[in-house]
Design a protein around this motif. Structure first.
Motif, PDB file in Angstrom:
ATOM      1  N   UNK A 178       1.052  25.167  15.329  1.00 28.33           N
ATOM      2  CA  UNK A 178       0.882  24.109  16.317  1.00 28.33           C
ATOM      3  C   UNK A 178       2.136  23.247  16.355  1.00 28.33           C
ATOM      4  N   UNK A 179       2.537  22.830  17.567  1.00 23.37           N
ATOM      5  CA  UNK A 179       3.736  22.017  17.682  1.00 23.37           C
ATOM      6  C   UNK A 179       3.450  20.585  17.211  1.00 23.37           C
ATOM      7  N   UNK A 180       4.513  19.888  16.869  1.00 25.16           N
ATOM      8  CA  UNK A 180       4.386  18.504  16.418  1.00 25.16           C
ATOM      9  C   UNK A 180       5.405  18.208  15.340  1.00 25.16           C
ATOM     10  N   UNK A 181       5.624  16.910  15.110  1.00 26.65           N
ATOM     11  CA  UNK A 181       6.642  16.495  14.145  1.00 26.65           C
ATOM     12  C   UNK A 181       6.130  15.362  13.273  1.00 26.65           C
ATOM     13  N   UNK A 182       6.828  15.154  12.165  1.00 27.36           N
ATOM     14  CA  UNK A 182       6.661  13.941  11.376  1.00 27.36           C
ATOM     15  C   UNK A 182       8.024  13.547  10.832  1.00 27.36           C
ATOM     16  N   UNK A 183       8.188  12.275  10.508  1.00 26.41           N
ATOM     17  CA  UNK A 183       9.503  11.755  10.161  1.00 26.41           C
ATOM     18  C   UNK A 183       9.504  11.096   8.795  1.00 26.41           C
ATOM     19  N   UNK A 184      10.699  10.875   8.273  1.00 25.73           N
ATOM     20  CA  UNK A 184      10.891  10.184   6.997  1.00 25.73           C
ATOM     21  C   UNK A 184      11.302   8.738   7.265  1.00 25.73           C
ATOM     22  N   UNK A 185      10.830   7.841   6.407  1.00 25.20           N
ATOM     23  CA  UNK A 185      11.223   6.444   6.531  1.00 25.20           C
ATOM     24  C   UNK A 185      11.210   5.807   5.152  1.00 25.20           C
ATOM     25  N   UNK A 186      12.194   4.971   4.892  1.00 23.66           N
ATOM     26  CA  UNK A 186      12.248   4.199   3.649  1.00 23.66           C
ATOM     27  C   UNK A 186      12.213   2.710   3.991  1.00 23.66           C
ATOM     28  N   UNK A 187      11.507   1.973   3.180  1.00 24.75           N
ATOM     29  CA  UNK A 187      11.420   0.527   3.384  1.00 24.75           C
ATOM     30  C   UNK A 187      12.812  -0.073   3.451  1.00 24.75           C
ATOM     31  N   UNK A 240       0.812  -1.219   0.000  1.00 26.64           N
ATOM     32  CA  UNK A 240       0.000   0.000   0.000  1.00 26.64           C
ATOM     33  C   UNK A 240       0.842   1.264   0.000  1.00 26.64           C
ATOM     34  N   UNK A 241       2.179   1.123   0.074  1.00 27.43           N
ATOM     35  CA  UNK A 241       3.055   2.275   0.261  1.00 27.43           C
ATOM     36  C   UNK A 241       4.116   2.369  -0.824  1.00 27.43           C
ATOM     37  N   UNK A 242       4.628   3.592  -1.038  1.00 32.40           N
ATOM     38  CA  UNK A 242       5.825   3.763  -1.856  1.00 32.40           C
ATOM     39  C   UNK A 242       7.025   3.275  -1.052  1.00 32.40           C
ATOM     40  N   UNK A 243       8.179   3.242  -1.688  1.00 29.86           N
ATOM     41  CA  UNK A 243       9.364   2.741  -0.979  1.00 29.86           C
ATOM     42  C   UNK A 243       9.818   3.702   0.116  1.00 29.86           C
ATOM     43  N   UNK A 244       9.571   5.013  -0.073  1.00 31.00           N
ATOM     44  CA  UNK A 244       9.879   6.008   0.956  1.00 31.00           C
ATOM     45  C   UNK A 244       8.630   6.847   1.230  1.00 31.00           C
ATOM     46  N   UNK A 245       8.447   7.270   2.469  1.00 28.32           N
ATOM     47  CA  UNK A 245       7.217   7.963   2.851  1.00 28.32           C
ATOM     48  C   UNK A 245       7.463   8.716   4.153  1.00 28.32           C
ATOM     49  N   UNK A 246       6.448   9.455   4.593  1.00 22.74           N
ATOM     50  CA  UNK A 246       6.547  10.144   5.883  1.00 22.74           C
ATOM     51  C   UNK A 246       5.569   9.508   6.859  1.00 22.74           C
ATOM     52  N   UNK A 247       5.867   9.683   8.144  1.00 26.69           N
ATOM     53  CA  UNK A 247       5.056   9.114   9.222  1.00 26.69           C
ATOM     54  C   UNK A 247       4.763  10.210  10.231  1.00 26.69           C
TER      55      UNK A 247
END
Length: 222
Positions: free
Chosen positions: A186-195, A147-154
């Protein structure tokens, strides 16, 4: 008398204006979790996670990402762990001590499709993966890699409750730490991840063992 009336009117207008400004500021600082409205159309139904923590750790490929789960922007309440095997992506929320998960909300996908409002703040109710919890300290989302590309954000969001003497004393919004921050106020973060790629060491070892067995059989025949 006229001067007194004008002065009184000015003071009244000033107080009303100041109160309005204060209310706007307070609304800006409110938790984004005060009234999360889940968009049912955006939800993705997942099969229940059946893998244990040990199985996930043993079967994960490459490097596992572990980041701090911060509540109230600066309170370390646990971790968010991200890994994958050959088939699935695993995202596990863990809280410790007297903190408990009551809700989890997760976005996994392209950065372009990250649900943000016009001001650049996350729209938590549009995150596609949701969990309501009866005060648990761990929750895992299992998402098929197909369901995902090889790299994405979380973007990993949660609502956590603090319990003391068996009673909930406070609740906080929480985000998994990441290298990216939301563009809004607004505070908060998201990260990068690759399979992560899975190596074939195990299958190679099995093949070598089979070859060794065959060669031994051949020698014994001679």
């Amino acid at each position: 008398m006229k001067k007194f009336t004008l002065l009184f009117s000015f003071i009244f207008l000033f107080i009303a204006f100041y109160s309005c400004e204060q209310q706007i500021e307070m609304n800006t600082l409110k938790s984004i979790d005060a009234n999360i409205t889940i968009d049912k159309d955006s939800q993705i139904i997942l099969e229940p996670t059946t893998s244990t923590k040990e199985e996930i750790e043993n079967n994960s490929c490459g490097e596992t990402s572990v980041t701090t789960l911060f509540a109230g922007q600066h309170i370390d309440v646990g971790t968010v762990t991200v890994s994958n095997d050959e088939i699935n992506l695993f995202i596990t929320y863990n809280v410790t001590g007297n903190w408990w998960l009551t809700e989890t909300h997760l976005y996994v996908g392209s950065e372009e499709n990250l649900p943000l409002n016009g001001g650049g703040n996350p729209v938590i109710g549009h995150f596609p993966y949701h969990g309501d919890h009866n005060q648990t300290q761990s929750n895992t989302f299992t998402i098929p890699l197909d369901d995902l590309d090889s790299c994405f954000v979380i973007a990993a969001h949660a609502v956590v409750a603090k319990k003391e003497n068996g009673e909930i004393t406070s609740t906080e919004t929480a985000f998994g730490f990441g290298e990216n921050t939301f563009s809004g106020n607004r505070w908060g973060w998201y990260s990068n991840f690759c399979e992560q790629e899975c190596d074939d060491d195990n299958s190679d070892d099995d093949n070598n063992d089979d070859n060794d067995d065959n060669s031994d059989d051949g020698n014994s025949d001679n």
